[in-house]
Every structure is written in structure tokens, then in C-alpha cells.
Design a protein around this motif. Sequence first.
Motif, PDB file in Angstrom:
ATOM      1  N   ALA A 246      -5.026  -4.055   1.366  1.00  0.00           N
ATOM      2  CA  ALA A 246      -4.857  -2.604   1.404  1.00  0.00           C
ATOM      3  C   ALA A 246      -6.188  -1.954   1.785  1.00  0.00           C
ATOM      4  O   ALA A 246      -7.224  -2.264   1.199  1.00  0.00           O
ATOM      5  CB  ALA A 246      -4.401  -2.094   0.043  1.00  0.00           C
TER       6      ALA A 246
ATOM      7  N   LEU B 134      -8.372   0.368   1.101  1.00  0.00           N
ATOM      8  CA  LEU B 134      -8.847   1.385   0.180  1.00  0.00           C
ATOM      9  C   LEU B 134     -10.158   1.980   0.680  1.00  0.00           C
ATOM     10  O   LEU B 134     -11.014   1.270   1.209  1.00  0.00           O
ATOM     11  CB  LEU B 134      -9.063   0.795  -1.217  1.00  0.00           C
ATOM     12  CG  LEU B 134      -7.835   0.218  -1.931  1.00  0.00           C
ATOM     13  CD1 LEU B 134      -8.241  -0.298  -3.311  1.00  0.00           C
ATOM     14  CD2 LEU B 134      -6.737   1.262  -2.057  1.00  0.00           C
ATOM     15  N   ARG B 135     -10.343   3.292   0.473  1.00  0.00           N
ATOM     16  CA  ARG B 135     -11.578   3.969   0.863  1.00  0.00           C
ATOM     17  C   ARG B 135     -11.957   5.006  -0.191  1.00  0.00           C
ATOM     18  O   ARG B 135     -11.094   5.702  -0.731  1.00  0.00           O
ATOM     19  CB  ARG B 135     -11.434   4.678   2.214  1.00  0.00           C
ATOM     20  CG  ARG B 135     -11.172   3.768   3.395  1.00  0.00           C
ATOM     21  CD  ARG B 135     -12.353   2.874   3.734  1.00  0.00           C
ATOM     22  NE  ARG B 135     -12.108   2.133   4.963  1.00  0.00           N
ATOM     23  CZ  ARG B 135     -11.500   0.957   5.028  1.00  0.00           C
ATOM     24  NH1 ARG B 135     -11.030   0.406   3.906  1.00  0.00           N
ATOM     25  NH2 ARG B 135     -11.345   0.342   6.189  1.00  0.00           N
TER      26      ARG B 135
ATOM     27  N   ILE C 181      -6.878   1.191 -10.567  1.00  0.00           N
ATOM     28  CA  ILE C 181      -7.007   0.566  -9.251  1.00  0.00           C
ATOM     29  C   ILE C 181      -5.697  -0.110  -8.855  1.00  0.00           C
ATOM     30  O   ILE C 181      -5.215   0.029  -7.729  1.00  0.00           O
ATOM     31  CB  ILE C 181      -8.166  -0.447  -9.248  1.00  0.00           C
ATOM     32  CG1 ILE C 181      -9.504   0.286  -9.410  1.00  0.00           C
ATOM     33  CG2 ILE C 181      -8.172  -1.277  -7.961  1.00  0.00           C
ATOM     34  CD1 ILE C 181     -10.671  -0.648  -9.677  1.00  0.00           C
TER      35      ILE C 181
ATOM     36  N   MET D  42     -11.491  -3.659  -2.580  1.00  0.00           N
ATOM     37  CA  MET D  42     -11.592  -3.226  -1.190  1.00  0.00           C
ATOM     38  C   MET D  42     -11.855  -4.404  -0.259  1.00  0.00           C
ATOM     39  O   MET D  42     -11.280  -4.502   0.822  1.00  0.00           O
ATOM     40  CB  MET D  42     -12.739  -2.215  -1.042  1.00  0.00           C
ATOM     41  CG  MET D  42     -12.473  -0.849  -1.632  1.00  0.00           C
ATOM     42  SD  MET D  42     -13.962   0.167  -1.461  1.00  0.00           S
ATOM     43  CE  MET D  42     -13.363   1.733  -2.050  1.00  0.00           C
TER      44      MET D  42
ATOM     45  N   ALA E  38       0.835  -1.190   0.000  1.00  0.00           N
ATOM     46  CA  ALA E  38       0.000   0.000   0.000  1.00  0.00           C
ATOM     47  C   ALA E  38       0.872   1.243   0.000  1.00  0.00           C
ATOM     48  O   ALA E  38       2.091   1.179   0.183  1.00  0.00           O
ATOM     49  CB  ALA E  38      -0.906   0.000   1.227  1.00  0.00           C
TER      50      ALA E  38
ATOM     51  N   VAL F 288      -3.036   2.341  -7.648  1.00  0.00           N
ATOM     52  CA  VAL F 288      -3.200   2.803  -6.274  1.00  0.00           C
ATOM     53  C   VAL F 288      -2.844   1.685  -5.296  1.00  0.00           C
ATOM     54  O   VAL F 288      -2.178   1.905  -4.283  1.00  0.00           O
ATOM     55  CB  VAL F 288      -4.636   3.318  -6.038  1.00  0.00           C
ATOM     56  CG1 VAL F 288      -4.845   3.704  -4.572  1.00  0.00           C
ATOM     57  CG2 VAL F 288      -4.912   4.529  -6.932  1.00  0.00           C
ATOM     58  N   LEU F 289      -3.274   0.467  -5.602  1.00  0.00           N
ATOM     59  CA  LEU F 289      -2.952  -0.667  -4.740  1.00  0.00           C
ATOM     60  C   LEU F 289      -1.447  -0.860  -4.596  1.00  0.00           C
ATOM     61  O   LEU F 289      -0.944  -1.166  -3.515  1.00  0.00           O
ATOM     62  CB  LEU F 289      -3.580  -1.949  -5.296  1.00  0.00           C
ATOM     63  CG  LEU F 289      -5.051  -2.203  -4.959  1.00  0.00           C
ATOM     64  CD1 LEU F 289      -5.590  -3.352  -5.793  1.00  0.00           C
ATOM     65  CD2 LEU F 289      -5.222  -2.502  -3.480  1.00  0.00           C
TER      66      LEU F 289
ATOM     67  N   PHE G 261     -10.929   7.334  -4.828  1.00  0.00           N
ATOM     68  CA  PHE G 261     -10.566   6.459  -3.720  1.00  0.00           C
ATOM     69  C   PHE G 261      -9.058   6.513  -3.495  1.00  0.00           C
ATOM     70  O   PHE G 261      -8.282   6.888  -4.383  1.00  0.00           O
ATOM     71  CB  PHE G 261     -10.989   5.010  -4.007  1.00  0.00           C
ATOM     72  CG  PHE G 261     -10.211   4.382  -5.139  1.00  0.00           C
ATOM     73  CD1 PHE G 261      -9.078   3.624  -4.887  1.00  0.00           C
ATOM     74  CD2 PHE G 261     -10.610   4.562  -6.454  1.00  0.00           C
ATOM     75  CE1 PHE G 261      -8.352   3.052  -5.929  1.00  0.00           C
ATOM     76  CE2 PHE G 261      -9.893   4.000  -7.510  1.00  0.00           C
ATOM     77  CZ  PHE G 261      -8.770   3.243  -7.241  1.00  0.00           C
ATOM     78  N   ALA G 262      -8.654   6.143  -2.288  1.00  0.00           N
ATOM     79  CA  ALA G 262      -7.237   6.120  -1.940  1.00  0.00           C
ATOM     80  C   ALA G 262      -7.029   5.163  -0.777  1.00  0.00           C
ATOM     81  O   ALA G 262      -7.989   4.679  -0.165  1.00  0.00           O
ATOM     82  CB  ALA G 262      -6.747   7.523  -1.574  1.00  0.00           C
ATOM     83  N   ASN G 263      -5.773   4.884  -0.477  1.00  0.00           N
ATOM     84  CA  ASN G 263      -5.434   4.077   0.681  1.00  0.00           C
ATOM     85  C   ASN G 263      -5.685   4.901   1.945  1.00  0.00           C
ATOM     86  O   ASN G 263      -5.288   6.062   2.032  1.00  0.00           O
ATOM     87  CB  ASN G 263      -3.956   3.670   0.599  1.00  0.00           C
ATOM     88  CG  ASN G 263      -3.541   2.740   1.710  1.00  0.00           C
ATOM     89  OD1 ASN G 263      -3.400   3.168   2.853  1.00  0.00           O
ATOM     90  ND2 ASN G 263      -3.324   1.479   1.382  1.00  0.00           N
TER      91      ASN G 263
END
Length: 320
Positions: A92, A94-95, A68, A87, A18, A71-72, A206-208
Amino acid sequence: MKHQIMKIAGAALALGMAASAAAADTIRIALAETPSPEMAAFFVALDRAKANGLDYEWTAFADEELAIQAVLSGQMDIGFGTPYAAMQRSKAPLRIVFQLSKLKFFPVTSKKYSDLKDLDGEPILLHSRGGGTDSIANVIEDRVGIKFGERSYLPGSENRVVALIAGQADATILDLANKNKIMAQEPDKFNVLPMFEVDASDEALFANLDWIKNNEEAVDIFVKALVSVWQDMSADPTIISRETDPDGPIGQLPQELRDGIDQFYAEAVAGGLYDPDGGGRKAAMADMEWYSAAGQLDGDPSTLNIEDFWYLAPLDAAMN
């Protein structure tokens, strides 16, 4: 301030650790497609955020899955998409922090069909296997009590419009702009079938979660800018074309594309494509139901905790 940087990423990225816990000097944004008039509002929000101190870069990936993965893996900080399966299944955290647009897609068919029930057993042309239109088809089957026949796939709403007009398909699912386009061109040949109301997210940011908490100030600036644009746009859709930077990625598009920005946003706002409140809890709850029915979330949606998928603090702060 750093200028926007555009990179087209085509190769799949390996899933890795992450995002780093260290605060970022520059937010790295993963777009799920190249800039288009439909993204003009987002870039207006970026310009407002930049004026308030946000440094950012953006990368245009070939599709949502690559955004995706970026970001992961920690290659990018914040991305476009609705990564509910990732998610729930990845380690990770993610939100989602903001709903960019709702799932406003439209079943468009030749005149041989007049109702969704007429599509029972009939072939349908969709965007991609496992993508948004595939999910919509799954939910239609569940809610209407039908089963589509053969599913075939052709990426791009505009390409599916061409297929319909050429007689290569009798039923598809289109976005708002291309639904309006085909009905303006061929109103006597096609139907837009009645569709149930949907508040679920089509595109979201979305992000971590660890990255969000370590970059709280930057995320707050970004979300406040988005809220301000979405609310201004709801009151006056022409604000988007008027605030579009002529030297930015949207301003550099061909004139014929830029000429349609006012019409697109007027129709999109009237059609309910954008929630001026950024989605929030209403969108999160709708997402639980929608993506469970679509097969991208496991479990009874009534038992799912929206805080496992959304981080609402930045949006709550922007709305106060």
C-alpha cells in the motif's frame, strides 16, 4: 455536517486492500489514543476544517499499530503515526502529509547518573517494545556509543513517573509534560540528561496515496487548517484553550485536565515540539536518518527518496 464519532477499537485488524479509489463523503480519521489535553490543538484544527466544509469521523484506537493497520486495511482513511516500516514493506502506498509533533522525549534518571554515557550497561524503563522510546534508546546507543542493559517496558509516561518516584527504576524516557511534572515534584531527586536535538517526527498524519489524490480538496482543507493552527499556536499558545469547543471531546474532559492546556502548549511551543511549517522536507529528511538508525527503515538514509514516504503537495499548497 456530521458530528465526531468516537469508537474505541481494541481488536487487531487484518491487513487488507488499500483504501478505495472512490472519493469519500466523510473522512475517517484513526487516532492512536483516546483524546487528551495534548490533542487539543488537533481538535481545534478539525473544528477549523469543519467550518471550511470538511466532513469527518474519528475513531480512537488503542495504539499506533492498530491505527496503522486500520488505514492499511481501508477501514480508515487517514491516521496518526509514523508507519515507516509499513511504508517500506507493504504494497500500500502510504504517505505522510503533515508532521503533528517532533520526537521531543527526555532521558530522566535518578541522581546516580548525570550524562547519557553513564547509562552504558544500565537498565532502562521504556514505553513499549518496538515503539518510540525503544527507537530513541536505539539512536542514543548509536550516537553516544553505549549499550543499555536490560530494557523493561511500562506503557504511559505518567506510569513511568510513578515508577521513578517509587524507586522501581532509575532511568527512563519521558515526554515533555511528564518530564516537567516529575522535575517540578522532585527536583532534588532526578536529573534530565542532556539530549541531542531531534527534528524527526513523533506523530504525523498519513494516508494511502491513491486515497489522497482522490480526495484532494478535503485533504487540502485539512492540511490548511492544521497549518493555520500550528502557526497561530506558535505565536500565541493560549489560542488552543480559547478555541477549544466546550462541547467537543477536549471540552468534555475533566476540568483538572483542561486547566493544564495553556501551560502544556506554552511549554511545548517553547520546547520546539511543534513545527509551525508542518515539518515538510526538513522533517522528512530527519525521519530518514532517525528511523534508519532506529531500525525501522532499511538502507542508507542518504539513498532513500523522501517522496516514497511523504506526499508534500498539500503542505506546499497550504504554505503558499
